[in-house]
Write an enzyme that holds these catalytic residues in place. Structure first.
Site, short mmCIF file in Angstrom:
data_model
loop_
_atom_site.label_atom_id
_atom_site.label_comp_id
_atom_site.label_asym_id
_atom_site.label_seq_id
_atom_site.Cartn_x
_atom_site.Cartn_y
_atom_site.Cartn_z
N GLU A 109 -13.90 -2.05 -1.62
CA GLU A 109 -14.31 -2.23 -0.21
C GLU A 109 -15.59 -1.88 0.21
O GLU A 109 -16.16 -0.61 0.14
CB GLU A 109 -13.32 -1.46 0.51
CG GLU A 109 -13.18 -1.60 2.05
CD GLU A 109 -12.26 -1.39 3.00
OE1 GLU A 109 -10.71 -0.97 2.22
OE2 GLU A 109 -12.27 -1.27 4.12
N ASP A 144 0.74 -1.29 -0.13
CA ASP A 144 0.10 -0.08 -0.05
C ASP A 144 0.53 1.39 -0.14
O ASP A 144 2.02 1.34 0.73
CB ASP A 144 -1.07 0.18 1.46
CG ASP A 144 -2.41 -0.23 1.04
OD1 ASP A 144 -2.88 -0.07 -0.34
OD2 ASP A 144 -3.07 -0.85 1.94
O1 KIV Z 1 -4.79 -1.85 4.24
C1 KIV Z 1 -5.60 -2.68 3.99
O2 KIV Z 1 -5.47 -3.84 4.82
C2 KIV Z 1 -6.34 -2.96 2.76
C3 KIV Z 1 -7.42 -4.02 2.62
C4 KIV Z 1 -8.57 -3.83 3.58
C5 KIV Z 1 -7.89 -4.26 1.41
O3 KIV Z 1 -6.76 -2.13 2.06
#
Ligand code: KIV
Length: 271
Positions: free
Chosen positions: A189, A90
């Site tokens: 989501e 991310d």
């Molecule tokens: O940061 C995370 O865990 C996510 C998932 C919930 C898709 O983005």
């Protein structure tokens, strides 16, 4: 539990193919070497180093405080563990929203310094140009629409998104923008199942749902939640596939008692 027998590493090309062949895509979060190794060995297709690490690993109230350096640090451990799975990291809040140059620079840092295979960003049309440039630069990108936790202050909470027609229409347009920008998959989501199904039908790249029903091309959950480590967290969409909080507490309790009554370590456990 079925163990993946395929030895080849998962790729973004293969993830795209899985939509065409109708094979469901499995994604779970991972934040450290030890658990990532187990998740990888159990056969998950994609390890997501989610910025949910901000909550799960660091104990923050939301995902906003975690930094790019911290995400890179965590991702390195997961990359070392992954023998089969694709590793997606991310991009944290603040690392891609200011301008496209900074967004591309941040994405390149993630791939170069952590060894991740791809990055994930939250948002639609407003970040499509940045995504296009990342993809052109050789960075595979996973999109994220619906309940995007980095916008919690704007949303005012973690409720279901896109239940009204206008927000649903924007989400569909956003999904098309992400597809056009070159995303290899899109996380959806906490949106109505019918909407997720429609997006899945309309876009050529795979969709991966969390709280988005069964009609997506794959599913993702936060590992600690599905293992039942966060006892109090039980939203409707979450299935706890294990209840590990109690066994962990029991084991720790036994250790504490054994140290206190001097039964640990025994002669056999001593040199
Ligand atoms: O940061 C995370 O865990 C996510 C998932 C919930 C898709 O983005």
């Amino acid at each position: 539990m079925s163990v993946h027998t395929q030895s080849a590493r998962m790729t973004t090309t293969r993830v795209r193919q899985m939509k065409k062949t109708g094979e469901k895509i499995t994604m779970l979060t991972s934040y450290d070497y030890t658990l990532a190794r187990l998740v990888d060995e159990a056969g998950v297709d994609i390890l997501l180093v989610g910025d949910s690490a901000s909550n799960i690993v660091c104990g923050n109230q939301n995902t906003l405080p975690i930094t790019l350096d911290e995400m890179i640090f965590l991702t390195k451990g997961v990359v070392r563990a992954a023998q089969h799975a694709l590793v997606v990291a991310d991009m944290p809040f603040g690392s891609y929203q200011v301008n496209d140059d900074e967004a591309v620079r941040s994405a390149i840092r993630v791939l170069k310094e952590s060894g991740a295979d791809a990055v994930k960003l939250e948002g639609g049309q407003e970040i499509a140009d940045a995504i296009r440039r990342m993809v052109q630069a050789g960075v595979p990108v996973c999109g994220h629409l619906g309940l995007t936790p980095q916008s919690v202050n704007q949303f005012g909470g973690y409720g279901l998104r896109a239940k009204e027609e206008a927000e649903a229409a924007k989400l569909i347009a956003d999904a098309h923008a992400l597809e056009q920008a070159g995303c290899f998959c899109i996380v959806l989501e906490k949106i109505p199942a019918a909407l997720a199904e429609r997006v899945t039908r309309e876009v050529s790249c795979p969709t991966i749902g969390i709280g988005a029903g069964a009609g997506t091309d794959g599913q993702v959950l936060v590992l600690h939640d599905m293992l039942g480590l966060n006892e109090g967290f039980k939203p409707k969409f979450l299935r706890q596939f294990a209840h590990l909080a109690e066994p962990v507490k029991q084991a720790v309790g036994k250790y504490v008692a054994a140290v206190r009554d001097s039964s640990f370590p025994s002669a056999e456990e001593s040199y």
